[in-house]
Design a protein around this motif. Structure first.
Motif, PDB file in Angstrom:
ATOM      1  N   GLN A 129      -1.236   4.600   5.313  1.00  0.00           N
ATOM      2  CA  GLN A 129       0.134   4.239   4.986  1.00  0.00           C
ATOM      3  C   GLN A 129       0.736   3.243   5.980  1.00  0.00           C
ATOM      4  O   GLN A 129       1.874   2.810   5.786  1.00  0.00           O
ATOM      5  CB  GLN A 129       1.004   5.502   4.927  1.00  0.00           C
ATOM      6  N   THR A 131       1.598  -0.184   7.527  1.00  0.00           N
ATOM      7  CA  THR A 131       1.731  -1.537   6.960  1.00  0.00           C
ATOM      8  C   THR A 131       1.142  -2.556   7.932  1.00  0.00           C
ATOM      9  O   THR A 131       1.857  -3.381   8.520  1.00  0.00           O
ATOM     10  CB  THR A 131       3.211  -1.848   6.697  1.00  0.00           C
ATOM     11  N   TYR A 170       1.861  -2.771  -6.786  1.00  0.00           N
ATOM     12  CA  TYR A 170       3.057  -2.060  -6.311  1.00  0.00           C
ATOM     13  C   TYR A 170       3.843  -1.482  -7.481  1.00  0.00           C
ATOM     14  O   TYR A 170       4.300  -0.321  -7.443  1.00  0.00           O
ATOM     15  CB  TYR A 170       3.927  -3.007  -5.486  1.00  0.00           C
ATOM     16  N   SER A 174       3.993   2.548  -8.346  1.00  0.00           N
ATOM     17  CA  SER A 174       5.332   3.147  -8.377  1.00  0.00           C
ATOM     18  C   SER A 174       5.553   3.952  -9.650  1.00  0.00           C
ATOM     19  O   SER A 174       6.330   4.915  -9.667  1.00  0.00           O
ATOM     20  CB  SER A 174       6.391   2.048  -8.266  1.00  0.00           C
ATOM     21  N   ARG A 179       8.143   7.014  -6.304  1.00  0.00           N
ATOM     22  CA  ARG A 179       8.466   5.676  -5.805  1.00  0.00           C
ATOM     23  C   ARG A 179       8.726   5.674  -4.300  1.00  0.00           C
ATOM     24  O   ARG A 179       8.491   4.677  -3.621  1.00  0.00           O
ATOM     25  CB  ARG A 179       9.679   5.132  -6.565  1.00  0.00           C
ATOM     26  N   SER A 180       9.210   6.785  -3.771  1.00  0.00           N
ATOM     27  CA  SER A 180       9.518   6.845  -2.342  1.00  0.00           C
ATOM     28  C   SER A 180       8.257   6.824  -1.470  1.00  0.00           C
ATOM     29  O   SER A 180       8.320   6.469  -0.299  1.00  0.00           O
ATOM     30  CB  SER A 180      10.334   8.107  -2.033  1.00  0.00           C
ATOM     31  N   GLN A 181       7.109   7.219  -2.047  1.00  0.00           N
ATOM     32  CA  GLN A 181       5.876   7.234  -1.265  1.00  0.00           C
ATOM     33  C   GLN A 181       5.215   5.862  -1.186  1.00  0.00           C
ATOM     34  O   GLN A 181       4.458   5.598  -0.252  1.00  0.00           O
ATOM     35  CB  GLN A 181       4.887   8.234  -1.873  1.00  0.00           C
ATOM     36  N   THR A 183       4.967   1.903  -0.614  1.00  0.00           N
ATOM     37  CA  THR A 183       5.588   0.766   0.073  1.00  0.00           C
ATOM     38  C   THR A 183       4.746  -0.483  -0.194  1.00  0.00           C
ATOM     39  O   THR A 183       3.518  -0.409  -0.311  1.00  0.00           O
ATOM     40  CB  THR A 183       5.688   1.012   1.588  1.00  0.00           C
TER      41      THR A 183
END
Length: 264
Positions: A129, A131, A170, A174, A179-181, A183
């Motif tokens: 996770q 980035t 993405y 989503s 969706r919160s998980q 990025t």
């Protein structure tokens, strides 16, 4: 003025005959009187004022002690702190390394690369996770450099397909998970790291041509490798239980486009 003679009495006239001179030496036994003085001043070295004899915190009683002040020859005092910066040295010691400030973690880069090379290897979810864009940028530049050595200028195609693929995945992820998980940085990082088999394929293309039957077989293996690695990393990063095969097909389509650029 009458008691002094004229000019001839000093310069021009010779001494008279009846003038007498006394050449008698004084007696050595007589007592000599010397003038005495009272020494009331404090005995301090010359050119030193009493107010500078000690540091301000120690009062004014004593001589100059050079060890009580800062050692100007090395720029440090007794406590080991810098004389110019004071406590600034400790502040720099507490700062994180430069790579960490830039968001580059070599350990995470190494772990993600191993996860791509071995899709069956387990990887920590927190690492996936992250980035991290250092590895994907390096792999994209390496892929473009290998293709440039093969006589193909495809940097714009690589970045164009890569950006469009990141936006598509993405949106897709989503819809599949919360969706919160998801990025955008994590999606782009996973897709960029899984580009490593395509980098190997472009390196092989420099040595031998891959437009024949052997090239198609090697390209198929590279596409399958990229798709399995990307789907496994997505399933682990976003907790997609029993959905790895569902996300593997779009991954294979995306990396098939990179394989077409490499072959043709």
């Amino acid at each position: 003025m009458s008691q002094f003679g004229g000019p001839n009495d000093f310069y021009g006239s010779a001494p008279s005959a009846d003038a007498s001179y006394n050449f008698d030496m004084p007696e050595f036994g007589q007592e000599l009187n010397f003038q005495t003085f009272d020494n009331t001043q404090a005995s301090v070295p010359p050119n030193y004022d009493a107010s500078y004899a000690q540091p301000p915190s120690q009062g004014l009683g004593g001589f100059y002690d050079p060890t009580a002040y800062t050692d100007t020859s090395y720029g440090q005092d007794k406590s080991g702190k810098s004389a110019a910066g004071g406590g600034a040295g400790n502040e720099f010691d507490d700062e994180p390394p430069l790579l960490e400030e830039l968001g580059i973690n070599p350990n995470h880069i190494f772990q993600k690369t191993l996860a791509v090379l071995n899709p069956l290897r387990g990887t920590d979810q927190q690492i996936l996770q992250d980035t991290d864009m250092a590895g994907p940028l390096v792999f994209c530049l390496t892929l473009g450099g290998f293709l440039l050595l093969s006589g193909k200028v495809t940097f714009s195609y690589i970045y164009g397909i890569g950006v469009m693929g990141c936006i598509f995945f993405y949106c897709l992820l989503s819809l599949m998970v919360s969706r919160s998980q998801v990025t955008f940085g994590a999606v782009a990082s996973v897709l960029g790291y899984c580009l490593l088999p395509m980098v190997v394929l472009s390196g092989i293309n420099i040595l031998i041509t891959i437009q024949g039957t052997l090239g198609l077989i090697v390209s198929g293996i590279s596409i399958f490798w990229c798709a399995i690695s990307a789907s496994k990393l997505f399933a682990t990063a976003f907790s997609m239980d029993h959905q790895q095969l569902l996300i593997a097909y779009p991954c294979a389509v995306l990396y098939g486009g990179f394989a077409l650029i490499t072959i043709y």
